[in-house]
Design an enzyme around this catalytic site. Sequence first.
Site, PDB file in Angstrom:
ATOM      1  N   LYS A  93      -8.713   4.172 -10.800  1.00 31.84           N
ATOM      2  CA  LYS A  93      -8.025   5.444 -11.093  1.00 31.84           C
ATOM      3  C   LYS A  93      -6.545   5.220 -11.390  1.00 31.84           C
ATOM      4  O   LYS A  93      -6.009   5.695 -12.387  1.00 31.84           O
ATOM      5  CB  LYS A  93      -8.153   6.419  -9.894  1.00 31.84           C
ATOM      6  CG  LYS A  93      -9.583   6.748  -9.512  1.00 31.84           C
ATOM      7  CD  LYS A  93      -9.642   7.736  -8.358  1.00 31.84           C
ATOM      8  CE  LYS A  93      -9.101   7.221  -7.021  1.00 31.84           C
ATOM      9  NZ  LYS A  93      -9.876   6.107  -6.446  1.00 31.84           N
ATOM     10  N   ARG A 125      -9.870  15.969  -3.293  1.00 32.15           N
ATOM     11  CA  ARG A 125     -10.770  15.023  -2.635  1.00 32.15           C
ATOM     12  C   ARG A 125     -11.656  15.702  -1.606  1.00 32.15           C
ATOM     13  O   ARG A 125     -12.347  15.035  -0.858  1.00 32.15           O
ATOM     14  CB  ARG A 125      -9.903  14.035  -1.876  1.00 32.15           C
ATOM     15  CG  ARG A 125     -10.028  12.610  -2.308  1.00 32.15           C
ATOM     16  CD  ARG A 125      -8.869  11.951  -1.610  1.00 32.15           C
ATOM     17  NE  ARG A 125      -9.060  10.583  -1.387  1.00 32.15           N
ATOM     18  CZ  ARG A 125      -8.381   9.636  -2.045  1.00 32.15           C
ATOM     19  NH1 ARG A 125      -7.544   9.951  -2.993  1.00 32.15           N
ATOM     20  NH2 ARG A 125      -8.551   8.399  -1.727  1.00 32.15           N
ATOM     21  N   ARG A 165      -6.628  -7.013  -4.795  1.00 32.65           N
ATOM     22  CA  ARG A 165      -5.585  -6.149  -5.381  1.00 32.65           C
ATOM     23  C   ARG A 165      -4.231  -6.449  -4.749  1.00 32.65           C
ATOM     24  O   ARG A 165      -4.129  -6.733  -3.556  1.00 32.65           O
ATOM     25  CB  ARG A 165      -5.918  -4.675  -5.149  1.00 32.65           C
ATOM     26  CG  ARG A 165      -4.732  -3.774  -5.522  1.00 32.65           C
ATOM     27  CD  ARG A 165      -5.089  -2.320  -5.602  1.00 32.65           C
ATOM     28  NE  ARG A 165      -5.519  -1.745  -4.343  1.00 32.65           N
ATOM     29  CZ  ARG A 165      -5.907  -0.481  -4.218  1.00 32.65           C
ATOM     30  NH1 ARG A 165      -5.935   0.318  -5.262  1.00 32.65           N
ATOM     31  NH2 ARG A 165      -6.285  -0.033  -3.048  1.00 32.65           N
ATOM     32  N   ARG A 172      -2.087  -3.661   0.113  1.00 34.15           N
ATOM     33  CA  ARG A 172      -2.024  -2.371   0.803  1.00 34.15           C
ATOM     34  C   ARG A 172      -2.619  -2.479   2.199  1.00 34.15           C
ATOM     35  O   ARG A 172      -3.579  -3.204   2.416  1.00 34.15           O
ATOM     36  CB  ARG A 172      -2.794  -1.311  -0.015  1.00 34.15           C
ATOM     37  CG  ARG A 172      -1.871  -0.406  -0.785  1.00 34.15           C
ATOM     38  CD  ARG A 172      -2.589   0.482  -1.767  1.00 34.15           C
ATOM     39  NE  ARG A 172      -3.640   1.308  -1.184  1.00 34.15           N
ATOM     40  CZ  ARG A 172      -4.321   2.222  -1.880  1.00 34.15           C
ATOM     41  NH1 ARG A 172      -4.045   2.413  -3.165  1.00 34.15           N
ATOM     42  NH2 ARG A 172      -5.264   2.939  -1.304  1.00 34.15           N
ATOM     43  N   ARG A 205     -13.318   4.038   3.925  1.00 34.82           N
ATOM     44  CA  ARG A 205     -12.898   4.828   2.747  1.00 34.82           C
ATOM     45  C   ARG A 205     -14.100   5.168   1.876  1.00 34.82           C
ATOM     46  O   ARG A 205     -14.206   6.276   1.353  1.00 34.82           O
ATOM     47  CB  ARG A 205     -11.850   4.046   1.944  1.00 34.82           C
ATOM     48  CG  ARG A 205     -10.479   4.059   2.607  1.00 34.82           C
ATOM     49  CD  ARG A 205      -9.602   2.916   2.146  1.00 34.82           C
ATOM     50  NE  ARG A 205      -9.273   2.942   0.747  1.00 34.82           N
ATOM     51  CZ  ARG A 205      -8.818   1.891   0.059  1.00 34.82           C
ATOM     52  NH1 ARG A 205      -8.641   0.722   0.678  1.00 34.82           N
ATOM     53  NH2 ARG A 205      -8.533   1.994  -1.209  1.00 34.82           N
TER      54      ARG A 205
END
Length: 216
Positions: A13, A88, A127, A160, A171
Amino acid sequence: MNMIIMGPPGSGKGTQAARISENYSIPAVSTGDMLREAIANGTALGREAKSYMDKGELVPDKLVIDIVRERLDEPDAAEGFLLDGFPRSAGQAVALGEMLAVQGKKIDLVLNVALPDEEIIRRLSRRRVCPKCNAVYHLDHRPPAEEGVCDSCGSGIVQRNDDNEETIQNRLAVYRQSSEPLIEYYRKMGLLAEVSGTKPIDEVFGDIAALIEERL
Ligand code: AP5
Ligand code: MG
């Protein structure tokens, strides 16, 4: 054009939001980025949001709805915007519809980026992000030109807090429970466009651009 980009954690996203924002000159409004900035700045919102985010839980609707309302009131969002990571939950979707109706606005397109769970884990565990300008990297698919340094602003890039295996699993569970049902909500409204997130970044963007151009 007023758009939403949805999809599970790590589906791309933020990566695609940056491309869309640049190509179509509309602000990308990421609730995740805004909340992380609040944490970095040590605000009351940041202190409250941190405990939820570190566990991979959703931050309470009211807090998130308020920051989106304020952000969409800013002048740069007047001619269009792209929401990344909002809404969300059912409550957030209803609140968004209401806040736009007050301004005589509506959502024109909802992009839903799909990606299998195994690939999500691979993408999130490799990431890296820039804590200063929110640029997103991947050690294999999109490495920075200089190791450990953000191409855009020269800051050090980091992992992160919520990109560890346990939090990623939560998540994903939270996504299935609270956010995935919004796919049907927007499909029923005739706004949904499906995008496969499995292709390389440029190809996914090409598919998204074609969907946007159809509606311009
Ligand atoms: P948020 O920051 O929104 O996180 P998320 O939804 O879990 O999604 P991510 O940002 O992890 O993934 P992404 O889809 O943006 O993928 P990316 O482009 O980085 O939210 C974090 C937390 O904040 C939530 O858990 C919650 O606590 C809170 N929060 C936020 N919004 C909220 C709300 N509305 N209500 C309540 N709480 C809220 O890509 C991932 C990796 O893959 C990168 O390394 C990238 O380089 C790579 N990549 C991307 N595309 C490709 C491709 N096509 N091929 C190969 N690699 C790719
Ligand atoms: Mg993101």
